[in-house]
Design a protein around this motif. Structure first.
Motif, PDB file in Angstrom:
ATOM      1  N   ARG A 139      21.611 104.876  17.920  1.00  0.00           N
ATOM      2  CA  ARG A 139      22.435 103.734  18.338  1.00  0.00           C
ATOM      3  C   ARG A 139      22.703 103.788  19.850  1.00  0.00           C
ATOM      4  O   ARG A 139      22.731 102.749  20.512  1.00  0.00           O
ATOM      5  N   LEU A 140      22.916 104.981  20.372  1.00  0.00           N
ATOM      6  CA  LEU A 140      23.191 105.111  21.796  1.00  0.00           C
ATOM      7  C   LEU A 140      21.987 104.698  22.632  1.00  0.00           C
ATOM      8  O   LEU A 140      22.133 104.131  23.723  1.00  0.00           O
ATOM      9  N   LYS A 141      20.793 104.962  22.111  1.00  0.00           N
ATOM     10  CA  LYS A 141      19.583 104.537  22.824  1.00  0.00           C
ATOM     11  C   LYS A 141      19.492 103.013  22.852  1.00  0.00           C
ATOM     12  O   LYS A 141      19.065 102.417  23.846  1.00  0.00           O
ATOM     13  N   GLU A 142      19.904 102.373  21.765  1.00  0.00           N
ATOM     14  CA  GLU A 142      19.869 100.915  21.695  1.00  0.00           C
ATOM     15  C   GLU A 142      20.942 100.283  22.568  1.00  0.00           C
ATOM     16  O   GLU A 142      20.783  99.158  23.054  1.00  0.00           O
ATOM     17  N   VAL A 159      30.332 100.908  25.225  1.00  0.00           N
ATOM     18  CA  VAL A 159      29.548 100.174  26.213  1.00  0.00           C
ATOM     19  C   VAL A 159      30.015  98.725  26.206  1.00  0.00           C
ATOM     20  O   VAL A 159      30.392  98.200  25.155  1.00  0.00           O
ATOM     21  N   VAL A 160      30.026  98.095  27.377  1.00  0.00           N
ATOM     22  CA  VAL A 160      30.444  96.699  27.508  1.00  0.00           C
ATOM     23  C   VAL A 160      29.338  95.930  28.222  1.00  0.00           C
ATOM     24  O   VAL A 160      28.812  96.383  29.242  1.00  0.00           O
ATOM     25  N   ASN A 161      28.989  94.758  27.690  1.00  0.00           N
ATOM     26  CA  ASN A 161      27.956  93.924  28.292  1.00  0.00           C
ATOM     27  C   ASN A 161      28.440  92.489  28.465  1.00  0.00           C
ATOM     28  O   ASN A 161      29.240  91.993  27.669  1.00  0.00           O
ATOM     29  N   LEU A 162      27.930  91.839  29.515  1.00  0.00           N
ATOM     30  CA  LEU A 162      28.263  90.446  29.784  1.00  0.00           C
ATOM     31  C   LEU A 162      27.025  89.583  29.588  1.00  0.00           C
ATOM     32  O   LEU A 162      25.944  89.898  30.095  1.00  0.00           O
ATOM     33  N   THR A 163      27.170  88.498  28.815  1.00  0.00           N
ATOM     34  CA  THR A 163      26.075  87.549  28.637  1.00  0.00           C
ATOM     35  C   THR A 163      26.550  86.159  29.056  1.00  0.00           C
ATOM     36  O   THR A 163      27.751  85.863  29.015  1.00  0.00           O
ATOM     37  N   THR A 164      25.606  85.320  29.474  1.00  0.00           N
ATOM     38  CA  THR A 164      25.923  83.948  29.877  1.00  0.00           C
ATOM     39  C   THR A 164      24.940  82.999  29.206  1.00  0.00           C
ATOM     40  O   THR A 164      23.727  83.195  29.289  1.00  0.00           O
ATOM     41  N   ARG A 171      31.880  88.383  27.071  1.00  0.00           N
ATOM     42  CA  ARG A 171      31.842  89.829  27.308  1.00  0.00           C
ATOM     43  C   ARG A 171      32.081  90.538  25.983  1.00  0.00           C
ATOM     44  O   ARG A 171      33.039  90.232  25.280  1.00  0.00           O
ATOM     45  N   GLU A 172      31.185  91.473  25.659  1.00  0.00           N
ATOM     46  CA  GLU A 172      31.264  92.175  24.370  1.00  0.00           C
ATOM     47  C   GLU A 172      31.266  93.679  24.557  1.00  0.00           C
ATOM     48  O   GLU A 172      30.450  94.227  25.304  1.00  0.00           O
ATOM     49  N   GLY A 173      32.166  94.328  23.861  1.00  0.00           N
ATOM     50  CA  GLY A 173      32.239  95.788  23.876  1.00  0.00           C
ATOM     51  C   GLY A 173      31.859  96.346  22.512  1.00  0.00           C
ATOM     52  O   GLY A 173      32.219  95.774  21.480  1.00  0.00           O
ATOM     53  N   THR A 174      31.132  97.448  22.524  1.00  0.00           N
ATOM     54  CA  THR A 174      30.750  98.140  21.293  1.00  0.00           C
ATOM     55  C   THR A 174      31.197  99.589  21.387  1.00  0.00           C
ATOM     56  O   THR A 174      30.943 100.258  22.404  1.00  0.00           O
TER      57      THR A 174
END
Length: 224
Positions: A139-142, A159-164, A171-174
């Motif tokens: 999962r960490l690799k993904e 991990v946190v990612n931003l999409t537009t 903004r999504e955190g996992t």
């Protein structure tokens, strides 16, 4: 207040999540299984003998604490839900699963004013600590680009990612945590449909970690 359509990326999240199969670990046997090896005192032992007398075979390959997935909708405090997902029904909605013994997921989502929030909490059970560690590593690799969360389960990561999409930010955190042979996975995201902006990284990351810590604590309590 006029009703606003959700962006396509968020609408897609309303579809029930696919159930992930939990693959078991199979111990292989063959000509090398009984290969001779020299112990510290100079005596000869086969690999089979070492396993029989409690030798150096990996105990994590068979060790496990949890047999069934915890009920996710009651794994975090009501005040946490009202804080992270304002306006959501605190009871949550459990996502259908083909095997609730191995995987259970609860979701909360709400649009309050122009602010949208979504929270998922999942519990996944594997065959052993070693299997859970392998899944955790994959999962960490993904979800690369994040960092460790000290003190969260046996191992924790966020991990946190931003999409537009169509000029709308999300903004999504996992957060992923391993606790013995179980995985706890938390997803938390948000959008502002008025400004088209997303909540700050700290807001999303802190919220996801808070939910994960409560879920891990509930899991450990269930083990007695």
């Amino acid at each position: 207040m006029r009703s606003l359509p959700l962006p396509l990326a968020l609408t897609a999240r309303l579809t029930p999540v696919a159930v992930l199969a939990c693959a078991g670990w199979v111990l292989s046997s063959g000509p090398d299984a009984d290969a001779q090896d020299t112990s510290a005192n100079g005596t000869q032992q086969t690999q089979s003998e070492k396993k029989a007398d409690g030798g150096p075979s990996d105990p994590a390959a068979s060790r496990k604490t949890y047999d069934t997935a915890l009920a996710p909708c009651t794994s975090v405090a009501v005040k946490t839900i009202t804080s992270l997902v304002p306006g959501a029904k605190t009871a949550g909605k459990e996502i259908p699963s083909t095997d609730t013994r191995l995987r259970r997921t609860c979701s909360w989502n709400a649009l309050k004013g122009f602010d949208y929030r979504w929270l998922d909490i999942s519990f996944e059970i594997t065959d052993s600590d070693a299997a859970a560690q392998s899944s955790y590593t994959d999962r960490l690799k993904e979800k690369s680009g994040g960092g460790a969360v000290p003190g969260l389960g046996d191992a924790g990561y966020s991990v946190v990612n931003l999409t537009t999409e169509d000029k709308q930010q999300t903004r999504e955190g996992t957060v992923i945590a391993r606790v013995s042979n179980a995985l706890v996975v938390v997803t938390y995201n948000g959008s502002d449909f008025e400004t088209k902006k997303a909540p700050g990284t700290d807001v999303i990351n802190t919220g996801a970690i808070k939910a994960a810590k409560e879920a891990v604590a509930a899991l450990r309590t269930s083990a007695g």
